[in-house]
Design a protein around this motif. Structure first.
Motif, PDB file in Angstrom:
ATOM      1  N   LEU A 182       0.819  -1.045  -0.207  1.00 20.98           N
ATOM      2  CA  LEU A 182       0.111  -0.001   0.005  1.00 20.98           C
ATOM      3  C   LEU A 182       0.929   1.383   0.106  1.00 20.98           C
ATOM      4  N   THR A 183       0.288   2.265  -0.720  1.00 21.15           N
ATOM      5  CA  THR A 183       1.402   3.672  -0.558  1.00 21.15           C
ATOM      6  C   THR A 183      -0.087   4.572  -0.492  1.00 21.15           C
ATOM      7  N   PHE A 184       0.566   5.639   0.386  1.00 23.51           N
ATOM      8  CA  PHE A 184      -0.467   6.592   0.646  1.00 23.51           C
ATOM      9  C   PHE A 184       0.490   7.905   0.978  1.00 23.51           C
ATOM     10  N   LYS A 185      -0.270   9.090   0.916  1.00 25.81           N
ATOM     11  CA  LYS A 185       0.161  10.236   1.377  1.00 25.81           C
ATOM     12  C   LYS A 185      -0.375  10.742   2.704  1.00 25.81           C
ATOM     13  N   ARG A 186       0.680  11.248   3.384  1.00 26.40           N
ATOM     14  CA  ARG A 186      -0.097  11.424   4.986  1.00 26.40           C
ATOM     15  C   ARG A 186      -0.321  13.102   4.981  1.00 26.40           C
ATOM     16  N   PRO A 187      -1.290  13.430   5.716  1.00 24.00           N
ATOM     17  CA  PRO A 187      -1.643  14.832   5.534  1.00 24.00           C
ATOM     18  C   PRO A 187      -0.350  15.594   6.380  1.00 24.00           C
ATOM     19  N   GLY A 188      -0.079  16.808   5.552  1.00 24.78           N
ATOM     20  CA  GLY A 188       1.068  17.599   5.984  1.00 24.78           C
ATOM     21  C   GLY A 188       2.506  17.082   5.640  1.00 24.78           C
ATOM     22  N   LYS A 189       2.343  15.900   5.023  1.00 21.69           N
ATOM     23  CA  LYS A 189       3.824  15.452   4.741  1.00 21.69           C
ATOM     24  C   LYS A 189       3.983  15.219   3.295  1.00 21.69           C
ATOM     25  N   GLU A 190       5.307  15.610   2.802  1.00 24.58           N
ATOM     26  CA  GLU A 190       5.504  15.806   1.193  1.00 24.58           C
ATOM     27  C   GLU A 190       5.619  14.407   0.555  1.00 24.58           C
ATOM     28  N   LYS A 191       6.282  13.550   1.121  1.00 26.25           N
ATOM     29  CA  LYS A 191       6.412  12.174   0.615  1.00 26.25           C
ATOM     30  C   LYS A 191       5.520  11.187   1.109  1.00 26.25           C
ATOM     31  N   PRO A 192       5.041  10.334   0.063  1.00 24.30           N
ATOM     32  CA  PRO A 192       4.327   9.400   0.400  1.00 24.30           C
ATOM     33  C   PRO A 192       4.790   7.993   1.100  1.00 24.30           C
ATOM     34  N   ILE A 193       4.168   7.363   1.747  1.00 29.28           N
ATOM     35  CA  ILE A 193       5.043   6.431   2.563  1.00 29.28           C
ATOM     36  C   ILE A 193       4.201   5.022   1.774  1.00 29.28           C
ATOM     37  N   SER A 194       5.170   3.578   2.046  1.00 31.35           N
ATOM     38  CA  SER A 194       4.594   2.684   1.535  1.00 31.35           C
ATOM     39  C   SER A 194       4.781   1.604   2.544  1.00 31.35           C
TER      40      SER A 194
END
Length: 229
Positions: A182-194
């Protein structure tokens, strides 16, 4: 130490479907709302990145009755290519609940980066409930089953006792550089995480109309996610 405050709301709906994960094809509902579904209702009403909800207990005002419906579903996920519905449509039976009502009680926990006092958020939550406002339509398990809500105003559930058995608590997102499911972008963060998702369960029982949620599972959830959930 994080500030906390309690919120309380009554929710109900014509239909509900809190899917049991062990049934892969046909959808079968748990007999009561799950803590993760209850959290989703609260976040639909009011959510800010400065705090999180921790469900403490759920009152069963109306357990509902089981009914089955036949639904059209799509057999694959939406990707880069368009889906031809006529070729990918599948008819599946769902065993769901009809005419349900609950009281959701939760604690609001401030996150470390919050700068406002916790009562600011509880006041906003209370006003939104009184006015019937929400960020997006709250729902009971699946989006087609909308949830209605109002202040609980001291309402208490009937003295129902029921063994539920194993029930879903919540789903943790575990960041992992290898298992990039899974990959998504967290609120307030520039880079998505997996990473990947891991479900947490507990043995549930309704006593005198209340389903009490084990608070230690929130610590486990935080350990798996590696951050302040």
């Amino acid at each position: 130490m994080n500030e906390t405050a309690k919120v309380r709301v009554k929710v109900w709906g014509d239909y509900a479907l809190f899917s049991r994960p062990e049934f892969k094809v046909e959808r079968v509902s748990y007999p009561v709302i799950t803590p993760s579904a209850a959290r989703g209702v609260l976040e639909a009403i009011f959510w800010k990145p400065e705090f999180r909800y921790q469900i403490t207990r759920i009152g069963i005002l109306k357990p509902g009755r089981q009914t089955s419906i036949l639904r059209n579903e799509i057999g694959s996920r939406q990707g880069k290519n368009p889906i031809v519905v006529e070729r990918d449509r599948q008819q599946r039976t769902s065993l769901l609940l009809k005419d349900v009502a609950y009281i959701i009680e939760a604690d609001i926990y401030l996150r470390p980066h919050a700068t406002d006092p916790v009562y600011k958020y509880t006041d906003q939550f209370r006003r939104r409930v009184e006015r019937g406002q929400y960020h997006h339509t709250p729902y009971l398990g699946t989006r087609e089953f909308a949830a209605f809500f109002e202040p609980a105003n001291g309402e208490m559930p009937p003295p129902l006792n029921l063994d539920i058995g194993t029930i879903l608590f919540d789903i943790a997102f575990v960041a992992d550089k290898i298992r990039k499911e899974l990959t998504f972008k967290r609120p307030g963060k520039e880079k998505p995480i997996s990473g990947y998702a891991e479900a947490l369960f507990f043995q549930a029982r309704v006593e005198n109309g209340w389903l009490n949620v084990p608070q230690g599972l929130y610590r486990k959830l935080g350990e798996l996610e590696g951050k302040d959930v």
